[in-house]
Design a protein around this motif. Structure first.
Motif, PDB file in Angstrom:
ATOM      1  N   TYR A  86       0.833  -1.215   0.000  1.00  0.00           N
ATOM      2  CA  TYR A  86       0.000   0.000   0.000  1.00  0.00           C
ATOM      3  C   TYR A  86       0.861   1.256   0.000  1.00  0.00           C
ATOM      4  CZ  TYR A  86      -3.243   3.542   1.701  1.00  0.00           C
ATOM      5  OH  TYR A  86      -3.974   4.692   1.852  1.00  0.00           O
ATOM      6  N   GLN A  87       1.973   1.225   0.715  1.00  0.00           N
ATOM      7  CA  GLN A  87       2.867   2.370   0.753  1.00  0.00           C
ATOM      8  C   GLN A  87       3.738   2.466  -0.499  1.00  0.00           C
ATOM      9  OE1 GLN A  87       2.971   4.784   2.985  1.00  0.00           O
ATOM     10  NE2 GLN A  87       1.364   3.895   4.273  1.00  0.00           N
ATOM     11  N   SER A  88       3.959   1.355  -1.181  1.00  0.00           N
ATOM     12  CA  SER A  88       4.879   1.353  -2.318  1.00  0.00           C
ATOM     13  C   SER A  88       4.184   1.640  -3.641  1.00  0.00           C
ATOM     14  CB  SER A  88       5.612   0.002  -2.401  1.00  0.00           C
ATOM     15  OG  SER A  88       6.374  -0.231  -1.238  1.00  0.00           O
ATOM     16  N   ILE A  89       2.944   1.246  -3.778  1.00  0.00           N
ATOM     17  CA  ILE A  89       2.211   1.469  -5.027  1.00  0.00           C
ATOM     18  C   ILE A  89       1.481   2.807  -4.943  1.00  0.00           C
ATOM     19  CG2 ILE A  89       0.381   0.613  -6.531  1.00  0.00           C
ATOM     20  CD1 ILE A  89       1.062  -2.192  -5.596  1.00  0.00           C
ATOM     21  N   TYR A  90       1.648   3.633  -5.963  1.00  0.00           N
ATOM     22  CA  TYR A  90       0.998   4.946  -5.976  1.00  0.00           C
ATOM     23  C   TYR A  90       0.454   5.215  -7.376  1.00  0.00           C
ATOM     24  CZ  TYR A  90       5.279   6.637  -8.252  1.00  0.00           C
ATOM     25  OH  TYR A  90       6.330   6.826  -9.113  1.00  0.00           O
ATOM     26  N   VAL A  91      -0.490   6.123  -7.445  1.00  0.00           N
ATOM     27  CA  VAL A  91      -1.176   6.484  -8.691  1.00  0.00           C
ATOM     28  C   VAL A  91      -0.912   7.952  -8.995  1.00  0.00           C
ATOM     29  CG1 VAL A  91      -3.400   6.630  -9.888  1.00  0.00           C
ATOM     30  CG2 VAL A  91      -2.966   4.759  -8.281  1.00  0.00           C
ATOM     31  N   LEU A 110      10.831  11.430 -14.650  1.00  0.00           N
ATOM     32  CA  LEU A 110       9.497  11.814 -14.209  1.00  0.00           C
ATOM     33  C   LEU A 110       8.509  10.763 -14.670  1.00  0.00           C
ATOM     34  CD1 LEU A 110       9.521  15.633 -15.061  1.00  0.00           C
ATOM     35  CD2 LEU A 110      10.035  14.541 -12.873  1.00  0.00           C
ATOM     36  N   ASN A 111       7.597  10.388 -13.786  1.00  0.00           N
ATOM     37  CA  ASN A 111       6.607   9.362 -14.092  1.00  0.00           C
ATOM     38  C   ASN A 111       5.328  10.008 -14.596  1.00  0.00           C
ATOM     39  OD1 ASN A 111       8.358   7.342 -13.211  1.00  0.00           O
ATOM     40  ND2 ASN A 111       7.637   7.510 -11.085  1.00  0.00           N
ATOM     41  N   GLU A 112       4.864   9.499 -15.736  1.00  0.00           N
ATOM     42  CA  GLU A 112       3.641  10.016 -16.341  1.00  0.00           C
ATOM     43  C   GLU A 112       2.418   9.472 -15.589  1.00  0.00           C
ATOM     44  OE1 GLU A 112       3.478  12.270 -18.637  1.00  0.00           O
ATOM     45  OE2 GLU A 112       5.667  12.400 -18.720  1.00  0.00           O
ATOM     46  N   PRO A 113       1.221   9.995 -15.892  1.00  0.00           N
ATOM     47  CA  PRO A 113       0.014   9.515 -15.210  1.00  0.00           C
ATOM     48  C   PRO A 113      -0.178   8.011 -15.350  1.00  0.00           C
ATOM     49  CG  PRO A 113      -0.454  11.559 -16.358  1.00  0.00           C
ATOM     50  CD  PRO A 113       0.940  11.162 -16.746  1.00  0.00           C
ATOM     51  N   GLY A 114      -0.576   7.362 -14.266  1.00  0.00           N
ATOM     52  CA  GLY A 114      -0.779   5.925 -14.245  1.00  0.00           C
ATOM     53  C   GLY A 114      -0.387   5.349 -12.895  1.00  0.00           C
ATOM     54  N   ILE A 115      -0.283   4.015 -12.831  1.00  0.00           N
ATOM     55  CA  ILE A 115       0.084   3.300 -11.607  1.00  0.00           C
ATOM     56  C   ILE A 115       1.584   3.015 -11.638  1.00  0.00           C
ATOM     57  CG2 ILE A 115      -0.303   1.224 -10.240  1.00  0.00           C
ATOM     58  CD1 ILE A 115      -3.091   1.063 -11.421  1.00  0.00           C
ATOM     59  N   HIS A 116       2.277   3.306 -10.533  1.00  0.00           N
ATOM     60  CA  HIS A 116       3.729   3.137 -10.447  1.00  0.00           C
ATOM     61  C   HIS A 116       4.075   2.505  -9.098  1.00  0.00           C
ATOM     62  CE1 HIS A 116       4.335   5.637 -14.065  1.00  0.00           C
ATOM     63  NE2 HIS A 116       3.337   6.382 -13.572  1.00  0.00           N
ATOM     64  N   PHE A 117       5.327   2.086  -9.017  1.00  0.00           N
ATOM     65  CA  PHE A 117       5.806   1.390  -7.817  1.00  0.00           C
ATOM     66  C   PHE A 117       7.066   2.079  -7.320  1.00  0.00           C
ATOM     67  CE2 PHE A 117       8.450  -1.755  -5.679  1.00  0.00           C
ATOM     68  CZ  PHE A 117       7.557  -2.294  -4.772  1.00  0.00           C
ATOM     69  N   ALA A 118       7.125   2.319  -5.998  1.00  0.00           N
ATOM     70  CA  ALA A 118       8.301   2.892  -5.350  1.00  0.00           C
ATOM     71  C   ALA A 118       8.631   2.038  -4.130  1.00  0.00           C
ATOM     72  CB  ALA A 118       8.054   4.335  -4.940  1.00  0.00           C
ATOM     73  N   PHE A 119       9.882   1.656  -3.979  1.00  0.00           N
ATOM     74  CA  PHE A 119      10.302   0.731  -2.923  1.00  0.00           C
ATOM     75  C   PHE A 119      10.324   1.475  -1.593  1.00  0.00           C
ATOM     76  CE2 PHE A 119      11.892  -3.505  -2.325  1.00  0.00           C
ATOM     77  CZ  PHE A 119      12.518  -3.458  -1.100  1.00  0.00           C
TER      78      PHE A 119
END
Length: 374
Positions: A86-91, A110-119
């Motif tokens: 929950y803390q690692s996945i962001y939109v 830079l991350n474009e709009p969508g679902i991404h993952f951060a450790f």
């Protein structure tokens, strides 16, 4: 350790005193006011927890069966993994970009709009709204606000209300170069607006020079923000109100009306001057055309007379006597045709006085003269 496993005579299950030095009491009933058995309550609670855990729960301590804590480890692990995901996945929303930080250091991507993952927790994410246009309104709603009063170039006071539209151009600079971007935009815009108003006449700023002032403020604010590496782009500056202060509005209205009257009188005078000038030019053109016509007429008459004289002279050379007689007769005809003539027979003049008002005979008689004669 549970009180039921205590050894020695101190245990209250074997008939000794309880943990507070009191003898054990039986279960409540029979109308008595005795409290419930604490051990029974603990046992019931353990049974409920054991039924909730996978596999029916663990055994009692010391019985050789796995305890409830060890049985709950998988559930705790699953909950921990779920919280970590929950803390690692962001939109990233459509109007945002994602800026990731690895141990506090910004990643250039830079991350474009969508679902991404951060450790998480070694990576963190910021999502500034780069496609949203922000608006800052300055000057306040009251005409007497101290923030709205500015000094113009001709030493007049002007109450100015304006708005600044801006958006994020560089997310990294926007997040980490300036602590409070909105306050920076407001301070810089107000300072530049005061500078531009201070170089412009009050009347010019309120009327014809407003567009130029807005453009100058926008360019100057953008240059200042670029010098701060704010990562902000100024899209527009709109001056919504530029009026004199409330205390001098009546006097300013009188001055405006006087100026309007002055302009009206100037326009009326200019219209009258144009009318008179047009009439004078028309008369001058008419006189000039009449003079040209008269000149052409005189030249034509002189030319015709010269040609006539030449033709007569040519005929005179051919027959001088006949020509002289014809000229004499034509001349006498022209002279006598314009005079009154009375013809008398030579025989009828006997006995007639030599002086008679003969010219009066040929004049027409009027009714008054006829009546007088009668």
């Amino acid at each position: 350790m549970p009180w039921s496993n205590q050894s020695g005579g101190g245990g209250w299950k074997g008939g000794g005193n309880g943990p507070w030095g009191q003898p054990p009491r039986g279960p409540q009933g029979g109308g008595g006011n005795e409290p419930p058995d604490l051990e029974e309550l603990l046992r019931r609670g353990q049974d409920k927890i054991r039924r909730l855990l996978p596999g029916g729960g663990g055994g009692r301590p010391g019985s050789g069966e796995p305890t409830g804590f060890l049985t709950a480890l998988p559930l705790i692990a699953v909950a921990a993994v779920g919280f970590w995901l929950y803390q690692s996945i962001y939109v990233v929303q459509p109007d945002e970009v994602g800026v990731e930080l690895f141990f506090g250091k910004v990643k250039p991507e830079l991350n474009e709009p969508g679902i991404h993952f951060a450790f998480w927790p070694i990576e963190q994410v910021e999502t500034p709204a780069v496609r949203t246009e922000n608006q800052e309104v300055m000057g306040g709603g009251a005409s007497t606000g101290a923030d709205s009063i500015m000094l113009s170039g001709d030493q007049n006071l002007v109450s100015v209300e304006f708005s600044v539209l801006w958006k994020i151009e560089d997310p990294i600079k926007y997040l980490f170069r300036v602590a409070d971007q909105r306050e920076l935009v407001r301070k810089v815009s107000e300072s530049v607006m005061r500078e531009v108003v201070g170089r412009t006449r009050a009347d010019e700023f309120r009327t014809t020079g407003r567009e130029a002032a807005q453009t100058a403020v926008r360019d100057r604010v953008q240059q200042t923000l670029n010098a701060y590496d704010a990562g902000v782009s100024i899209t527009a500056v709109n001056v919504t109100r530029a009026d004199p202060p409330l205390e001098v509005q009546d006097a300013f209205g009188e001055v405006q009306r006087a100026q309007q009257d002055q302009d009206k009188f100037k326009q009326d005078a200019q219209a009258y001057a144009n009318k008179r000038l047009g009439e004078a030019r028309g008369e001058a053109s008419q006189i000039r055309e009449a003079a040209l016509g008269y000149r052409d007429q005189v030249i034509a008459e002189a030319t015709g007379g010269a040609q006539r004289f030449t033709s007569v002279y040519q005929q005179y050379i051919k027959a001088p006597d006949i020509t002289r007689e014809r000229i004499y007769l034509e001349t006498m005809e022209g002279v006598l045709s314009k005079t009154n003539k009375v013809l008398l027979d030579s025989g009828s003049t006997q006995g007639v006085l030599p002086y008679l008002p003969l010219p009066e005979v040929g004049r027409p008689t009027t009714p008054s003269s006829t009546g007088a004669a009668q």
